[in-house]
Design an enzyme around this catalytic site. Structure first.
Site, PDB file in Angstrom:
ATOM      1  N   GLU A   1     -20.876 -47.976  65.477  1.00 48.41           N
ATOM      2  CA  GLU A   1     -22.196 -47.660  66.029  1.00 48.41           C
ATOM      3  C   GLU A   1     -23.114 -48.791  65.619  1.00 48.41           C
ATOM      4  O   GLU A   1     -23.051 -49.267  64.484  1.00 48.41           O
ATOM      5  CB  GLU A   1     -22.672 -46.319  65.428  1.00 48.41           C
ATOM      6  CG  GLU A   1     -24.074 -45.913  65.853  1.00 48.41           C
ATOM      7  CD  GLU A   1     -24.528 -44.588  65.188  1.00 48.41           C
ATOM      8  OE1 GLU A   1     -23.920 -44.200  64.161  1.00 48.41           O
ATOM      9  OE2 GLU A   1     -25.474 -43.981  65.699  1.00 48.41           O
TER      10      GLU A   1
ATOM     11  N   HIS B   1     -24.803 -46.531  57.742  1.00 51.44           N
ATOM     12  CA  HIS B   1     -24.098 -45.357  57.222  1.00 51.44           C
ATOM     13  C   HIS B   1     -22.620 -45.395  57.573  1.00 51.44           C
ATOM     14  O   HIS B   1     -22.201 -46.120  58.469  1.00 51.44           O
ATOM     15  CB  HIS B   1     -24.729 -44.044  57.704  1.00 51.44           C
ATOM     16  CG  HIS B   1     -24.741 -43.854  59.196  1.00 51.44           C
ATOM     17  ND1 HIS B   1     -25.805 -44.198  59.991  1.00 51.44           N
ATOM     18  CD2 HIS B   1     -23.820 -43.341  60.050  1.00 51.44           C
ATOM     19  CE1 HIS B   1     -25.547 -43.905  61.247  1.00 51.44           C
ATOM     20  NE2 HIS B   1     -24.343 -43.380  61.326  1.00 51.44           N
TER      21      HIS B   1
ATOM     22  N   HIS C   1     -16.884 -43.068  62.043  1.00 51.04           N
ATOM     23  CA  HIS C   1     -17.429 -44.360  62.477  1.00 51.04           C
ATOM     24  C   HIS C   1     -18.238 -45.029  61.368  1.00 51.04           C
ATOM     25  O   HIS C   1     -18.599 -44.397  60.375  1.00 51.04           O
ATOM     26  CB  HIS C   1     -18.275 -44.221  63.759  1.00 51.04           C
ATOM     27  CG  HIS C   1     -19.533 -43.409  63.618  1.00 51.04           C
ATOM     28  ND1 HIS C   1     -19.602 -42.067  63.905  1.00 51.04           N
ATOM     29  CD2 HIS C   1     -20.787 -43.749  63.228  1.00 51.04           C
ATOM     30  CE1 HIS C   1     -20.838 -41.628  63.697  1.00 51.04           C
ATOM     31  NE2 HIS C   1     -21.577 -42.622  63.287  1.00 51.04           N
TER      32      HIS C   1
END
Ligand code: CO
Length: 134
Positions: A130, A7, A79
Site C-alpha cells: 500500500e 504500517h 500488506h
C-alpha cells in the site's frame, strides 16, 4: 520518493482481540476499532515509536480479506504501507516501471484520511504493498 514505513498490516478474524496483547504485554497504545465500509475492513492500530501495526478484520460479505483468512485461519501479515510525498507522481512512476496498481488506479481515502493505492504483490516479491500520501 519512498518514505517511512507507515504500517504493517496483519489480517485477523478479530482485530480488537489481536491488538490486546500489544497493549497488555508490550504497553503499546491501541486505537478503537474503526469500520471502513469502503475498504471492507475494520481497523485497529497499535502505535510503535517508529511505525504502526494495523490489525484488519473483514467487514461485510464482500471483504477483500475473506479469501486471505480462508487460507490463513489464524491470521497473517497482509500488506506493508509505505509513505510517498505525492501519490499521483508515485503511481505514474510505478506504472511506467511496469508495476500494476490494483482496482481502477484512482487513489481512495485510507485509514488515516489520506489517499492510498495498492500495488500488485506479483510486482513486489509476493508482498501486497500500500502506498499512502504522507
Ligand atoms: Co493498510
Amino acid at each position: 520518493m519512498l518514505g517511512r514505513l507507515n504500517h504493517v498490516a496483519i489480517a485477523v478474524k478479530d482485530a480488537a482481540k489481536a491488538a490486546r496483547i500489544y497493549s497488555a504485554a508490550f504497553g503499546a497504545q491501541i486505537s478503537d476499532p474503526v469500520p471502513m465500509p469502503e475498504h471492507g475492513v475494520t481497523t485497529v492500530f497499535a502505535t510503535l515509536p517508529n511505525t504502526k501495526i494495523e490489525f484488519i478484520e473483514p467487514l461485510g460479505d464482500q471483504s477483500p480479506l475473506s479469501r486471505f483468512l480462508e487460507r490463513n485461519a489464524e491470521g497473517g501479515i497482509h500488506h506493508l504501507c509505505y509513505e510517498v510525498t505525492d501519490i499521483l507522481v508515485a503511481r505514474d512512476r510505478l506504472t511506467a516501471e511496469g508495476a500494476r496498481i490494483l482496482g481502477d488506479g484512482e487513489p481512495r481515502i485510507g485509514a488515516h484520511g489520506k489517499p492510498v493505492l495498492f500495488l500488485h504483490p506479483k510486482d513486489f516479491s509476493g508482498a501486497l504493498i500500500e502506498i499512502e500520501q504522507a
